[in-house]
Design an enzyme around this catalytic site. Structure first.
Site, mmCIF file in Angstrom:
data_model
loop_
_atom_site.group_PDB
_atom_site.id
_atom_site.type_symbol
_atom_site.label_atom_id
_atom_site.label_comp_id
_atom_site.label_asym_id
_atom_site.label_seq_id
_atom_site.Cartn_x
_atom_site.Cartn_y
_atom_site.Cartn_z
ATOM 1 N N ASP A 112 50.612 43.630 -64.180
ATOM 2 C CA ASP A 112 50.427 42.187 -63.974
ATOM 3 C C ASP A 112 51.597 41.475 -64.657
ATOM 4 O O ASP A 112 52.346 42.083 -65.436
ATOM 5 C CB ASP A 112 49.077 41.753 -64.579
ATOM 6 C CG ASP A 112 48.735 40.289 -64.311
ATOM 7 O OD1 ASP A 112 49.337 39.670 -63.412
ATOM 8 O OD2 ASP A 112 47.846 39.755 -65.018
ATOM 9 N N CYS A 151 47.473 42.675 -59.133
ATOM 10 C CA CYS A 151 46.564 41.599 -58.715
ATOM 11 C C CYS A 151 47.290 40.517 -57.921
ATOM 12 O O CYS A 151 46.670 39.815 -57.139
ATOM 13 C CB CYS A 151 45.873 40.995 -59.931
ATOM 14 S SG CYS A 151 47.025 40.389 -61.180
ATOM 15 N N HIS A 185 39.046 38.515 -65.500
ATOM 16 C CA HIS A 185 39.151 38.239 -64.063
ATOM 17 C C HIS A 185 38.256 39.233 -63.315
ATOM 18 O O HIS A 185 38.734 40.133 -62.624
ATOM 19 C CB HIS A 185 40.619 38.359 -63.627
ATOM 20 C CG HIS A 185 40.924 37.731 -62.306
ATOM 21 N ND1 HIS A 185 39.968 37.085 -61.527
ATOM 22 C CD2 HIS A 185 42.095 37.643 -61.601
ATOM 23 C CE1 HIS A 185 40.543 36.646 -60.417
ATOM 24 N NE2 HIS A 185 41.822 36.963 -60.442
ATOM 25 N N ARG A 204 37.612 28.513 -61.860
ATOM 26 C CA ARG A 204 38.810 29.121 -62.466
ATOM 27 C C ARG A 204 39.288 28.152 -63.535
ATOM 28 O O ARG A 204 39.600 26.998 -63.236
ATOM 29 C CB ARG A 204 39.895 29.344 -61.413
ATOM 30 C CG ARG A 204 41.274 29.573 -62.025
ATOM 31 C CD ARG A 204 42.289 30.054 -61.037
ATOM 32 N NE ARG A 204 42.014 31.424 -60.638
ATOM 33 C CZ ARG A 204 42.892 32.211 -60.013
ATOM 34 N NH1 ARG A 204 44.090 31.770 -59.712
ATOM 35 N NH2 ARG A 204 42.564 33.446 -59.688
ATOM 36 N N GLN A 236 38.625 39.975 -59.399
ATOM 37 C CA GLN A 236 39.772 40.811 -59.070
ATOM 38 C C GLN A 236 39.447 42.287 -59.312
ATOM 39 O O GLN A 236 39.740 43.143 -58.473
ATOM 40 C CB GLN A 236 40.983 40.382 -59.916
ATOM 41 C CG GLN A 236 42.218 41.220 -59.665
ATOM 42 C CD GLN A 236 42.798 41.009 -58.273
ATOM 43 O OE1 GLN A 236 43.081 39.889 -57.886
ATOM 44 N NE2 GLN A 236 42.982 42.094 -57.520
ATOM 45 N N ARG A 241 39.572 41.381 -52.005
ATOM 46 C CA ARG A 241 39.014 40.214 -52.715
ATOM 47 C C ARG A 241 37.957 39.546 -51.833
ATOM 48 O O ARG A 241 36.900 39.135 -52.306
ATOM 49 C CB ARG A 241 40.121 39.191 -53.025
ATOM 50 C CG ARG A 241 41.174 39.641 -54.024
ATOM 51 C CD ARG A 241 40.608 39.793 -55.420
ATOM 52 N NE ARG A 241 39.978 38.577 -55.908
ATOM 53 C CZ ARG A 241 40.623 37.536 -56.451
ATOM 54 N NH1 ARG A 241 41.930 37.585 -56.606
ATOM 55 N NH2 ARG A 241 39.969 36.461 -56.879
HETATM 56 N N1 NVA Z 1 47.189 37.306 -65.641
HETATM 57 C C1 NVA Z 1 47.433 36.443 -64.506
HETATM 58 C C2 NVA Z 1 46.576 36.839 -63.353
HETATM 59 C C3 NVA Z 1 46.757 36.013 -62.097
HETATM 60 C C4 NVA Z 1 45.831 36.425 -61.004
HETATM 61 C C5 NVA Z 1 47.183 35.001 -64.918
HETATM 62 O O1 NVA Z 1 46.193 34.753 -65.612
HETATM 63 O O2 NVA Z 1 47.965 34.131 -64.561
HETATM 64 N N1 CP Z 2 45.008 37.649 -57.950
HETATM 65 C C1 CP Z 2 44.620 36.349 -57.900
HETATM 66 O O1 CP Z 2 43.596 35.936 -58.458
HETATM 67 O O2 CP Z 2 45.437 35.547 -57.151
HETATM 68 P P1 CP Z 2 45.438 33.961 -57.101
HETATM 69 O O3 CP Z 2 45.897 33.466 -58.431
HETATM 70 O O4 CP Z 2 46.388 33.626 -55.987
HETATM 71 O O5 CP Z 2 44.044 33.472 -56.805
#
Ligand code: NVA
Ligand code: CP
Length: 301
Positions: free
Chosen positions: A219, A259, A129, A102, A132, A287
């Protein structure tokens, strides 16, 4: 399939195989049927951003598959002190059987895959993502029976989630509509691809976007790494909210997905969130099952 970097790399058949395997692994888990398909294997999980769901579901998933997972924070790795990703990839490939990462730049994930010799899984970048959205497609199919010709509407920031939902939705035959403010649209190349390959629209009118939807998705307004823009974004996104009024535009039985983490009172009202909590937490659970399917496909030999 050698890696899982973005949904654009997968054929519709590969997506459908992953969804079928995810359903099977979920069934086996629910019925107490052990499936140690990755016994003796190790997944390294590199995190340059926070996580609740991704971290826990990958770690537990690997354990349920008979393997082990290592949590590698970039704060502790040499990568955080400037060791090149090309070298990190080659070193980790000598110890591990797979890497989940990540991070911010999609290019870093692609470089890890290019220089390493083991499967790489994208656990979120600024661009997309895919883990997800695989879980999201699984959840929609569970609740609606089919994906083909269902209408998926995303309200809010044209961010990593929007990008992956467009690709995943179009590849599985859904129609996809986006309701987002001008200046915050999804990736231009993805939108162009979607318009050429399926039923896709993007508008700043969220009520038009939600018309006839079978699934409404939203989101946060400010993603990880955009904390400094929060105030400016709160202004730009005012009104871009999933509310009871918006839901009145949708088809009967329309689902709501998120998400997570969610900011109630911003992108979604508390009322709508709680009315659809069952779907949203099925989505979070999935997930685990969807990612186990990805790991089995990539790492079982
Ligand atoms: N768009 C959000 C998704 C988190 C799972 C982010 O990138 O922070
Ligand atoms: N939706 C998601 O990826 O959650 P986290 O940021 O908690 O991993």
């Amino acid at each position: 399939m050698k890696h899982f970097l973005k949904l654009g790399d997968l054929t519709p058949e590969e997506i459908s195989e992953l969804l079928a395997l995810a359903d099977q692994l979920k069934f086996e888990k629910k019925h107490g049927i052990a499936h140690p398909r990755l016994a003796g294997k190790t997944l390294g999980m590199i995190f340059q951003k926070s996580s609740t769901r991704t971290r826990v579901s990958f770690e537990v998933g690997m354990y349920q598959l008979g393997g082990a997972a290592l949590f590698l924070s970039s704060r502790d790795l040499q990568i955080g002190r400037g060791e090149p990703v090309q070298d990190t990839a080659r070193v980790l490939s000598r110890y591990l059987d797979g890497i989940m990462i990540r991070t911010f730049e999609q290019a870093e994930v692609e470089a890890l895959a290019e220089y390493g010799s083991i499967p790489v899984i994208n656990g979120l970048t600024d661009y997309c993502h895919p883990c997800q959205v695989l879980a999201d497609l699984m959840t929609i199919r569970e609740h609606k029976g089919t994906l083909k010709n269902r209408r998926l509407c995303f309200i809010g920031d044209g961010n990593n989630m929007a990008n992956s939902l467009i690709v995943g939705g179009i590849k599985t035959g859904m129609s996809v509509s986006i309701g987002c403010p001008d200046g915050y649209k999804p990736d231009a190349a993805i939108m162009e691809w979607a318009a050429a390959n399926g039923d896709f629209t993007c508008t700043s009118d969220i009520f038009a976007a939600a018309k006839g939807a079978d699934v409404v998705y939203t989101d946060v307004w400010a993603s990880m790494g955009q904390e400094g823009e929060a105030a400016k974004r709160a202004e730009a996104f005012a009104g871009y909210q999933v509310s009871a009024e918006l839901m009145a535009q949708t088809n009967p039985g329309c689902m709501v997905l998120h998400c997570l983490p969610a900011h109630r009172g911003e992108e979604i009202t508390d009322e709508v969130f709680e009315a659809h909590a069952n779907e949203i937490f099925d989505e979070a659970e999935n997930r685990l099952h969807a990612q186990k399917a990805v790991m089995v496909k990539l790492m079982e030999k």
